[in-house]
Write a protein that holds these residues in place. Structure first.
Motif, PDB file in Angstrom:
ATOM      1  N   SER A  54      -2.725   2.485  -2.105  1.00  0.00           N
ATOM      2  CA  SER A  54      -2.928   1.127  -2.267  1.00  0.00           C
ATOM      3  C   SER A  54      -1.795   0.368  -1.955  1.00  0.00           C
ATOM      4  O   SER A  54      -2.026  -0.890  -1.413  1.00  0.00           O
ATOM      5  CB  SER A  54      -3.561   1.082  -3.831  1.00  0.00           C
ATOM      6  N   PHE A  55      -0.473   0.784  -2.141  1.00  0.00           N
ATOM      7  CA  PHE A  55       0.696   0.174  -1.909  1.00  0.00           C
ATOM      8  C   PHE A  55       0.630  -0.264  -0.324  1.00  0.00           C
ATOM      9  O   PHE A  55       0.913  -1.389   0.102  1.00  0.00           O
ATOM     10  CB  PHE A  55       2.018   0.653  -2.191  1.00  0.00           C
ATOM     11  N   GLY A  56       0.182   0.891   0.634  1.00  0.00           N
ATOM     12  CA  GLY A  56       0.194   0.556   1.929  1.00  0.00           C
ATOM     13  C   GLY A  56      -0.743  -0.528   2.364  1.00  0.00           C
ATOM     14  O   GLY A  56      -0.563  -1.189   3.456  1.00  0.00           O
ATOM     15  N   MET A 104       4.408   9.405   0.626  1.00  0.00           N
ATOM     16  CA  MET A 104       4.798   8.074   0.915  1.00  0.00           C
ATOM     17  C   MET A 104       4.871   8.081   2.451  1.00  0.00           C
ATOM     18  O   MET A 104       4.639   7.066   2.971  1.00  0.00           O
ATOM     19  CB  MET A 104       6.301   7.785   0.303  1.00  0.00           C
ATOM     20  N   SER A 105       5.266   8.936   3.086  1.00  0.00           N
ATOM     21  CA  SER A 105       5.401   9.172   4.559  1.00  0.00           C
ATOM     22  C   SER A 105       3.841   8.689   5.257  1.00  0.00           C
ATOM     23  O   SER A 105       3.882   7.944   6.265  1.00  0.00           O
ATOM     24  CB  SER A 105       5.945  10.238   5.151  1.00  0.00           C
ATOM     25  N   ILE A 106       2.783   9.240   4.601  1.00  0.00           N
ATOM     26  CA  ILE A 106       1.632   8.824   4.899  1.00  0.00           C
ATOM     27  C   ILE A 106       1.196   7.328   4.625  1.00  0.00           C
ATOM     28  O   ILE A 106       0.823   6.322   5.263  1.00  0.00           O
ATOM     29  CB  ILE A 106       0.358   9.903   4.626  1.00  0.00           C
ATOM     30  N   GLY A 107       1.254   7.110   3.388  1.00  0.00           N
ATOM     31  CA  GLY A 107       0.936   5.765   2.545  1.00  0.00           C
ATOM     32  C   GLY A 107       1.673   4.741   3.374  1.00  0.00           C
ATOM     33  O   GLY A 107       1.247   3.564   3.366  1.00  0.00           O
ATOM     34  N   PHE A 108       2.966   4.829   3.498  1.00  0.00           N
ATOM     35  CA  PHE A 108       3.530   3.853   4.040  1.00  0.00           C
ATOM     36  C   PHE A 108       3.629   3.490   5.555  1.00  0.00           C
ATOM     37  O   PHE A 108       3.887   2.486   6.159  1.00  0.00           O
ATOM     38  CB  PHE A 108       5.337   3.933   3.704  1.00  0.00           C
ATOM     39  N   PHE A 109       3.613   4.570   6.205  1.00  0.00           N
ATOM     40  CA  PHE A 109       3.457   4.519   7.652  1.00  0.00           C
ATOM     41  C   PHE A 109       2.206   4.598   8.310  1.00  0.00           C
ATOM     42  O   PHE A 109       1.645   3.827   9.252  1.00  0.00           O
ATOM     43  CB  PHE A 109       4.377   5.501   8.273  1.00  0.00           C
ATOM     44  N   SER A 110       1.467   5.699   8.151  1.00  0.00           N
ATOM     45  CA  SER A 110       0.317   6.128   8.899  1.00  0.00           C
ATOM     46  C   SER A 110      -0.737   5.167   8.708  1.00  0.00           C
ATOM     47  O   SER A 110      -1.654   4.775   9.595  1.00  0.00           O
ATOM     48  CB  SER A 110      -0.163   7.428   8.443  1.00  0.00           C
ATOM     49  N   ILE A 111      -1.151   4.940   7.186  1.00  0.00           N
ATOM     50  CA  ILE A 111      -2.354   3.953   6.848  1.00  0.00           C
ATOM     51  C   ILE A 111      -1.915   2.672   7.657  1.00  0.00           C
ATOM     52  O   ILE A 111      -2.838   2.065   8.278  1.00  0.00           O
ATOM     53  CB  ILE A 111      -2.524   3.900   5.510  1.00  0.00           C
ATOM     54  N   PRO A 112      -0.852   1.778   7.320  1.00  0.00           N
ATOM     55  CA  PRO A 112      -0.611   0.492   7.860  1.00  0.00           C
ATOM     56  C   PRO A 112      -0.989   0.468   9.554  1.00  0.00           C
ATOM     57  O   PRO A 112      -1.581  -0.229  10.152  1.00  0.00           O
ATOM     58  CB  PRO A 112       0.591   0.000   7.447  1.00  0.00           C
ATOM     59  N   TYR A 113      -0.037   1.594  10.068  1.00  0.00           N
ATOM     60  CA  TYR A 113      -0.149   1.606  11.448  1.00  0.00           C
ATOM     61  C   TYR A 113      -1.532   1.638  12.033  1.00  0.00           C
ATOM     62  O   TYR A 113      -1.885   0.836  13.004  1.00  0.00           O
ATOM     63  CB  TYR A 113       0.816   2.867  11.820  1.00  0.00           C
ATOM     64  N   ILE A 145       2.174  -5.534  14.097  1.00  0.00           N
ATOM     65  CA  ILE A 145       2.760  -4.086  13.737  1.00  0.00           C
ATOM     66  C   ILE A 145       4.304  -3.789  13.646  1.00  0.00           C
ATOM     67  O   ILE A 145       4.815  -3.394  12.759  1.00  0.00           O
ATOM     68  CB  ILE A 145       2.046  -2.942  14.822  1.00  0.00           C
ATOM     69  N   SER A 146       4.997  -4.499  14.517  1.00  0.00           N
ATOM     70  CA  SER A 146       6.478  -4.429  14.679  1.00  0.00           C
ATOM     71  C   SER A 146       7.217  -4.795  13.589  1.00  0.00           C
ATOM     72  O   SER A 146       7.806  -4.096  12.914  1.00  0.00           O
ATOM     73  CB  SER A 146       7.104  -4.805  15.896  1.00  0.00           C
ATOM     74  N   SER A 147       6.656  -5.877  13.091  1.00  0.00           N
ATOM     75  CA  SER A 147       7.521  -6.342  11.840  1.00  0.00           C
ATOM     76  C   SER A 147       7.119  -5.771  10.713  1.00  0.00           C
ATOM     77  O   SER A 147       8.075  -5.474   9.931  1.00  0.00           O
ATOM     78  CB  SER A 147       7.252  -7.950  11.763  1.00  0.00           C
ATOM     79  N   THR A 148       5.759  -5.295  10.403  1.00  0.00           N
ATOM     80  CA  THR A 148       5.442  -4.633   9.400  1.00  0.00           C
ATOM     81  C   THR A 148       6.052  -3.136   9.248  1.00  0.00           C
ATOM     82  O   THR A 148       6.371  -2.783   8.079  1.00  0.00           O
ATOM     83  CB  THR A 148       3.762  -4.446   9.464  1.00  0.00           C
ATOM     84  N   MET A 149       5.869  -2.392  10.331  1.00  0.00           N
ATOM     85  CA  MET A 149       6.804  -1.246  10.253  1.00  0.00           C
ATOM     86  C   MET A 149       8.169  -1.370  10.150  1.00  0.00           C
ATOM     87  O   MET A 149       8.770  -0.465   9.318  1.00  0.00           O
ATOM     88  CB  MET A 149       6.503  -0.404  11.539  1.00  0.00           C
ATOM     89  N   SER A 150       8.722  -2.378  10.539  1.00  0.00           N
ATOM     90  CA  SER A 150      10.322  -2.504   9.976  1.00  0.00           C
ATOM     91  C   SER A 150      10.282  -2.825   8.586  1.00  0.00           C
ATOM     92  O   SER A 150      11.379  -2.216   7.932  1.00  0.00           O
ATOM     93  CB  SER A 150      10.793  -3.890  10.905  1.00  0.00           C
ATOM     94  N   ILE A 151       9.238  -3.569   8.190  1.00  0.00           N
ATOM     95  CA  ILE A 151       9.713  -3.951   6.568  1.00  0.00           C
ATOM     96  C   ILE A 151       9.457  -2.746   5.770  1.00  0.00           C
ATOM     97  O   ILE A 151      10.038  -2.296   4.764  1.00  0.00           O
ATOM     98  CB  ILE A 151       8.492  -4.985   6.266  1.00  0.00           C
ATOM     99  N   LEU A 152       8.269  -1.901   6.173  1.00  0.00           N
ATOM    100  CA  LEU A 152       8.169  -0.646   5.502  1.00  0.00           C
ATOM    101  C   LEU A 152       9.143   0.311   5.471  1.00  0.00           C
ATOM    102  O   LEU A 152       9.041   1.122   4.715  1.00  0.00           O
ATOM    103  CB  LEU A 152       6.631  -0.185   6.173  1.00  0.00           C
ATOM    104  N   ASN A 153       9.812   0.276   6.724  1.00  0.00           N
ATOM    105  CA  ASN A 153      11.078   1.378   6.961  1.00  0.00           C
ATOM    106  C   ASN A 153      11.954   1.134   5.699  1.00  0.00           C
ATOM    107  O   ASN A 153      12.691   1.859   5.037  1.00  0.00           O
ATOM    108  CB  ASN A 153      11.671   1.102   8.297  1.00  0.00           C
ATOM    109  N   ILE A 154      12.092  -0.208   5.442  1.00  0.00           N
ATOM    110  CA  ILE A 154      13.149  -0.606   4.562  1.00  0.00           C
ATOM    111  C   ILE A 154      12.757  -0.484   3.192  1.00  0.00           C
ATOM    112  O   ILE A 154      13.475   0.324   2.086  1.00  0.00           O
ATOM    113  CB  ILE A 154      13.652  -2.197   4.588  1.00  0.00           C
TER     114      ILE A 154
END
Length: 381
Positions: A280-282, A197-206, A292-301
């Motif tokens: 795929s969820f990422g 999840m740490s890669i799929g939720f953060f690294s790929i979208p970023y 980027i900023s709004s997306t990463m905030s949403i992904l953190n939640i």
């Protein structure tokens, strides 16, 4: 193909160059796994530890007679746990292994003879009793200790000048590890999913959004490398990081003696299925992101919600329905439950079919949404 390999190597070096990336991808999951195991591994979540739930199987190789019968029957009447007479030792051992009993108290065929002979002073022989229990099963070990106390009580009640009942011989029963709940086995799939999840939720979208917002994607169109090759290099570099992180975790699992079923082909296939689902969820979130900023905030939640309501660290099926519905739509719930069932852990009321169907629906929905918005996400239009 050579261009894809070169780009992937470049992306991989860039991703693991900083200490932060290395720490969160490789070190943190292992440290978290070890700490949680050290704290919670001795807590058994699957057993009811109330005395009323404890049950002992009583096996008489030969019916008790005389004072021996009176003493033992009175002792068992005053126990605060359940007892059940079993015809044979083999039958009792089978029920012990299947968790229908917590211990077995076995009286050999010469028990009454030896005890009665001692009471009447005919001959001084010890009356033997055997107690069978399962090592590692909390209820079994607790009832074993309680039974020892009752036999000590019996010795006090018997006349002091005769031979006492011999201290019961304790015998451990070896059973399949699937029958014993171990928190380390419960936790291991959860930590593995968390690392993905740490890669799929953060690294790929970023990586995708940074390339788009900084104009890298458009610049790639002016080079011999096409945009899709660059996109694949992002996914492959993140996939390699996940694999390397998992290797560290599997090594930690070997050291911590997790179940050998975690190294089976079935588990590996579920592991790959989990990577596809989470990646795929990422991509799904990336498809609807504006910056980027709004997306990463949403992904953190979403990361926190999916992690804690996905049952990665503790069971989550006894929570109120006000938030329980999130558990059932959460793909993480199904992925981690599927992994746990490879070792015989059935934590949730979900059927095996849904463990595949729900994540598959997320995969289809995610890839469809990303495919439709691919050119916009990559900044080509």
């Amino acid at each position: 193909m050579s261009k894809l390999i070169i780009l992937t190597k470049s992306m991989l070096k860039n991703n693991i160059r900083s200490f932060d990336s290395y720490f969160w991808a490789f070190i943190f999951p292992v440290v978290l796994f070890v700490i949680f195991v050290m704290i919670f591994d001795n807590i058994n979540y699957s057993e009811d530890l109330s005395f009323n739930s404890l049950k002992a199987g009583i096996v008489y190789e030969k019916k008790l007679t005389g004072f021996g019968k009176t003493i033992i029957s009175q002792m068992l009447k005053h126990t605060n746990f359940k007892t059940e007479n079993i015809n044979t030792l083999d039958e009792a051992l089978n029920e012990l292994k299947n968790k229908k009993l917590d211990i077995i108290i076995y009286f050999p065929d010469d028990f009454s003879l030896n005890l009665n002979s001692s009471l009447f002073g005919i001959k001084q022989k010890e009356a033997n009793v055997d107690i069978y229990y399962v090592e590692g099963r909390n209820n079994s070990e607790i009832l074993k200790e309680i039974s020892k106390i009752f036999f000590e009580y019996s010795n006090i009640e018997i006349i002091k000048n005769v031979k006492k009942i011999k201290e019961p011989e304790i015998k451990k029963i070896a059973i399949d590890s699937k029958d014993v709940f171990r928190y380390r086995d419960f936790l291991f799939p959860g930590i593995l999913i968390m690392s993905i999840m740490s890669i799929g939720f953060f690294s790929i979208p970023y990586d995708i959004l940074f390339s788009r917002d900084s104009g890298i994607n458009k610049k790639m169109l002016t080079t011999p490398v096409n945009g899709f090759t660059y996109f694949l290099s992002i996914l492959l570099s993140d996939l390699i990081i996940v694999m390397l992180s998992s290797i560290f975790l599997f090594l930690a699992g070997i050291i911590m003696h997790v179940s050998s079923e975690f190294f089976s082909v079935r588990f590996f296939l579920l592991y790959l299925f989990s990577i596809i689902t989470i990646f795929s969820f990422g991509l799904l979130i990336t498809a609807f992101s504006k910056n980027i900023s709004s997306t990463m905030s949403i992904l953190n939640i979403l990361f926190q919600i999916f992690m804690f309501l996905g049952g990665l660290y503790f069971p989550v099926f006894n929570i109120p329905w006000a938030i329980k519905w999130i558990v059932y739509i959460n793909p993480i719930t199904y992925l981690v439950e599927g992994m746990r069932r490879t070792i015989g852990m059935n934590i949730s009321p979900i059927s095996n079919a849904w463990l595949i169907i729900v994540p598959m629906l997320w995969i289809i929905m995610s890839f469809m949404a990303f495919s439709i918005k691919y050119r916009k996400v990559m900044g080509y239009e």
